[in-house]
Scaffold this motif. Sequence first.
Motif, PDB file in Angstrom:
ATOM      1  N   MET A 269      42.719 -89.396  -7.508  1.00 43.44           N
ATOM      2  CA  MET A 269      42.570 -88.690  -6.249  1.00 43.44           C
ATOM      3  C   MET A 269      41.537 -89.387  -5.368  1.00 43.44           C
ATOM      4  SD  MET A 269      44.809 -86.259  -6.465  1.00 43.44           S
ATOM      5  CE  MET A 269      44.409 -85.364  -5.028  1.00 43.44           C
ATOM      6  N   VAL A 270      40.479 -89.898  -5.994  1.00 43.97           N
ATOM      7  CA  VAL A 270      39.456 -90.613  -5.234  1.00 43.97           C
ATOM      8  C   VAL A 270      40.075 -91.826  -4.550  1.00 43.97           C
ATOM      9  CG1 VAL A 270      37.328 -91.969  -5.448  1.00 43.97           C
ATOM     10  CG2 VAL A 270      37.551 -89.801  -6.660  1.00 43.97           C
ATOM     11  N   GLU A 271      40.946 -92.536  -5.254  1.00 40.66           N
ATOM     12  CA  GLU A 271      41.598 -93.717  -4.682  1.00 40.66           C
ATOM     13  C   GLU A 271      42.477 -93.373  -3.494  1.00 40.66           C
ATOM     14  OE1 GLU A 271      43.622 -95.775  -7.827  1.00 40.66           O
ATOM     15  OE2 GLU A 271      41.775 -96.051  -8.965  1.00 40.66           O
ATOM     16  N   LEU A 272      42.915 -92.122  -3.414  1.00 41.14           N
ATOM     17  CA  LEU A 272      43.738 -91.664  -2.289  1.00 41.14           C
ATOM     18  C   LEU A 272      42.899 -91.118  -1.140  1.00 41.14           C
ATOM     19  CD1 LEU A 272      46.603 -89.912  -4.283  1.00 41.14           C
ATOM     20  CD2 LEU A 272      46.692 -92.124  -3.117  1.00 41.14           C
TER      21      LEU A 272
ATOM     22  N   GLY B  50      38.901 -74.238 -19.267  1.00 36.80           N
ATOM     23  CA  GLY B  50      38.432 -73.205 -20.187  1.00 36.80           C
ATOM     24  C   GLY B  50      37.639 -73.771 -21.346  1.00 36.80           C
ATOM     25  N   SER B  51      37.503 -75.079 -21.405  1.00 45.03           N
ATOM     26  CA  SER B  51      36.806 -75.742 -22.498  1.00 45.03           C
ATOM     27  C   SER B  51      35.542 -76.426 -21.993  1.00 45.03           C
ATOM     28  CB  SER B  51      37.730 -76.787 -23.142  1.00 45.03           C
ATOM     29  OG  SER B  51      36.992 -77.690 -23.934  1.00 45.03           O
ATOM     30  N   LYS B  52      34.407 -76.024 -22.541  1.00 47.02           N
ATOM     31  CA  LYS B  52      33.138 -76.654 -22.166  1.00 47.02           C
ATOM     32  C   LYS B  52      33.167 -78.142 -22.514  1.00 47.02           C
ATOM     33  CE  LYS B  52      28.185 -76.152 -22.692  1.00 47.02           C
ATOM     34  NZ  LYS B  52      27.092 -75.513 -23.417  1.00 47.02           N
ATOM     35  N   ASN B  53      33.773 -78.495 -23.635  1.00 45.67           N
ATOM     36  CA  ASN B  53      33.876 -79.888 -24.061  1.00 45.67           C
ATOM     37  C   ASN B  53      34.644 -80.726 -23.033  1.00 45.67           C
ATOM     38  OD1 ASN B  53      33.708 -82.190 -25.671  1.00 45.67           O
ATOM     39  ND2 ASN B  53      35.558 -81.663 -26.809  1.00 45.67           N
ATOM     40  N   MET B  54      35.749 -80.190 -22.528  1.00 49.69           N
ATOM     41  CA  MET B  54      36.527 -80.923 -21.519  1.00 49.69           C
ATOM     42  C   MET B  54      35.733 -81.085 -20.222  1.00 49.69           C
ATOM     43  SD  MET B  54      39.229 -82.019 -22.877  1.00 49.69           S
ATOM     44  CE  MET B  54      40.176 -82.562 -21.486  1.00 49.69           C
ATOM     45  N   LEU B  55      34.968 -80.081 -19.848  1.00 50.92           N
ATOM     46  CA  LEU B  55      34.147 -80.183 -18.644  1.00 50.92           C
ATOM     47  C   LEU B  55      33.041 -81.228 -18.818  1.00 50.92           C
ATOM     48  CD1 LEU B  55      33.882 -76.444 -17.564  1.00 50.92           C
ATOM     49  CD2 LEU B  55      35.302 -78.230 -16.555  1.00 50.92           C
ATOM     50  N   GLU B  56      32.492 -81.307 -20.020  1.00 48.16           N
ATOM     51  CA  GLU B  56      31.475 -82.337 -20.295  1.00 48.16           C
ATOM     52  C   GLU B  56      32.084 -83.729 -20.182  1.00 48.16           C
ATOM     53  OE1 GLU B  56      30.010 -81.133 -24.124  1.00 48.16           O
ATOM     54  OE2 GLU B  56      28.756 -79.540 -23.272  1.00 48.16           O
TER      55      GLU B  56
ATOM     56  N   THR C 229      32.812 -88.748 -15.865  1.00 52.82           N
ATOM     57  CA  THR C 229      33.586 -89.636 -14.992  1.00 52.82           C
ATOM     58  C   THR C 229      32.884 -89.887 -13.664  1.00 52.82           C
ATOM     59  OG1 THR C 229      34.838 -87.873 -13.886  1.00 52.82           O
ATOM     60  CG2 THR C 229      35.756 -88.747 -15.969  1.00 52.82           C
ATOM     61  N   GLY C 230      32.025 -88.960 -13.261  1.00 54.70           N
ATOM     62  CA  GLY C 230      31.336 -89.093 -11.984  1.00 54.70           C
ATOM     63  C   GLY C 230      32.213 -88.798 -10.778  1.00 54.70           C
TER      64      GLY C 230
ATOM     65  N   ASP D 167      31.894 -80.656  -8.473  1.00 59.37           N
ATOM     66  CA  ASP D 167      31.610 -79.363  -9.091  1.00 59.37           C
ATOM     67  C   ASP D 167      32.568 -79.175 -10.264  1.00 59.37           C
ATOM     68  OD1 ASP D 167      30.479 -76.885  -9.548  1.00 59.37           O
ATOM     69  OD2 ASP D 167      31.346 -75.924  -7.782  1.00 59.37           O
ATOM     70  N   LEU D 168      32.067 -78.601 -11.337  1.00 55.52           N
ATOM     71  CA  LEU D 168      32.885 -78.274 -12.506  1.00 55.52           C
ATOM     72  C   LEU D 168      32.620 -76.828 -12.881  1.00 55.52           C
ATOM     73  CD1 LEU D 168      32.271 -81.561 -14.494  1.00 55.52           C
ATOM     74  CD2 LEU D 168      34.455 -80.806 -13.565  1.00 55.52           C
TER      75      LEU D 168
END
Length: 154
Positions: free
Chosen positions: A1-4, A14-20, A25-26, A30-31
């Motif tokens: 999306m950034v490239e666009l 719903g997963s704290k691990n996935m948000l971490e 990725t930088g 907001d997460l």
Amino acid sequence: MVELGFRHIVGVDGSKNMLERAAKTGVYQDLKLALLGPEPLPAHTDMFDVVITVSGLDAGYVPVSVVRELCLAAKPGGFVCMSRGDSRGTEEYKKELEKELQLMEDKGLWSLVGVKETDEYMEDQHLTAERLKDLQPEERYISGKVYLYKKSMI
């Protein structure tokens, strides 16, 4: 999306691990931690140019009712892109989802831009390592769809 050219990207999971992992990725400004369905989508109405959900629309994950929340979060004229795999045993969910998508279109909430089907959406997560070794590469995948809708200007 950034490239666009998108600059303000918000992630919800719903997963704290996935948000971490996403934070590393930088890319995200907001997460937000939210289990969609039991918890509302943590976003204001008419907020985003594009709303995307990947692989969450399935039995046991995100209820079909969340689709309306995704639509509400998009700005008028914005887009909602949803992808899902056709996992085994989820035919009833798929029928309910497609009925809701059509109902929302019939009510004028959005219009269908297109649907793309693929035979190799993702590797089948229900296959055991023992079973995988007996399969050809193309047999390891489930099919899937990507739906793209444009929110009405109303």
